[in-house]
Design an enzyme around this catalytic site. Structure first.
Site, short mmCIF file in Angstrom:
data_model
loop_
_atom_site.label_atom_id
_atom_site.label_comp_id
_atom_site.label_asym_id
_atom_site.label_seq_id
_atom_site.Cartn_x
_atom_site.Cartn_y
_atom_site.Cartn_z
N ALA A 20 -1.37 2.15 6.75
CA ALA A 20 -1.61 1.17 7.82
C ALA A 20 -2.55 0.09 7.30
CB ALA A 20 -2.21 1.84 9.05
N ASP A 21 -2.46 -1.06 7.92
CA ASP A 21 -3.40 -2.14 7.60
C ASP A 21 -3.62 -2.96 8.87
OD1 ASP A 21 -4.89 -3.45 5.30
OD2 ASP A 21 -3.88 -5.18 6.18
N THR A 22 -4.85 -3.40 9.05
CA THR A 22 -5.22 -4.15 10.26
C THR A 22 -5.81 -5.49 9.86
OG1 THR A 22 -5.69 -2.10 11.45
CG2 THR A 22 -6.66 -4.12 12.34
N LYS A 57 0.83 -1.21 0.00
CA LYS A 57 0.00 0.00 0.00
C LYS A 57 0.86 1.25 0.00
CE LYS A 57 -4.20 -1.85 2.14
NZ LYS A 57 -5.16 -1.73 3.26
#
Length: 200
Positions: free
Chosen positions: A77-79, A56
């Site tokens: 960010a990624d969760t 990303k």
């Protein structure tokens, strides 16, 4: 000022909470941002979330350069939610959301949020937040009512800690903001490292 390459309103709110001025750097209509989130066979959840965040960030930096925007650090960010080594991402539909919630019912699971910052000069900076969440035992009717609310859509693990699902959560260990999608302690450390935030 930084660019935030995320469509999550929660990440915007969290940056505002700590006073970080930012502008959104979102994909064009033709970009398939969801394709970046495909899971590789046998990929562990922590490696997955860090890899996706890196992809990303690469896409966001290319977007920044292609648009000729003024240079500034870029934050991504990624969760993801993990249970028994399985990655529980965003549910494809309401049925999948209900199945995820049934699996999480009465169990403790991990919530992993990876962040990556492009600092203008040098290598990208990265951090990983790992928290644990225990949900109460949920009846089928309670799951159905929650799914019908629409809240599980677009959320890893099919729930949002800051919404109606807060009533299901028995215990949290770790970072509440990380569970929301942007761990503020780790984010502040990265921003301090590139001079966006001042050290106390």
């Amino acid at each position: 000022m930084i660019y935030l390459a995320s469509q999550s309103p929660r990440r915007r709110q969290l940056l505002e909470q700590i006073g970080v001025r930012h502008e959104l750097l979102l994909p064009e209509a033709g970009e398939d941002a969801e394709a970046l989130e495909a899971v590789l066979p046998g990929e562990p959840p922590d490696r997955y979330v860090q890899r996706v965040t890196g992809l990303k960030l690469q896409a966001a930096v290319q977007r920044l350069q292609a648009r000729g925007l003024p240079p500034a650090p870029v934050l991504c960010a990624d969760t993801t939610v993990a249970l028994d080594g399985d990655i529980l991402g965003k549910p494809a539909d309401d049925d999948e959301a209900a199945r995820m919630l049934a699996r999480l019912s009465g169990r403790t699971h991990d919530v992993l949020t990876a962040i990556r910052l492009w600092p203008l000069a040098g290598q990208p900076l990265a951090a990983l937040s790992r928290s644990q969440v225990r949900l109460a035992c949920l009846s089928a009717s309670r799951i159905a009512a929650y799914v019908a609310s629409g809240e599980p859509r677009g959320k890893a693990g099919a729930y949002g800690v800051q919404g109606r699902a807060a009533a299901f959560i028995e215990h949290i260990s770790g970072s509440y903001s990380g569970i929301m999608g942007l761990p503020l302690f780790e984010t502040a450390q990265l921003l301090e490292a590139v001079g966006v935030m001042c050290r106390a």
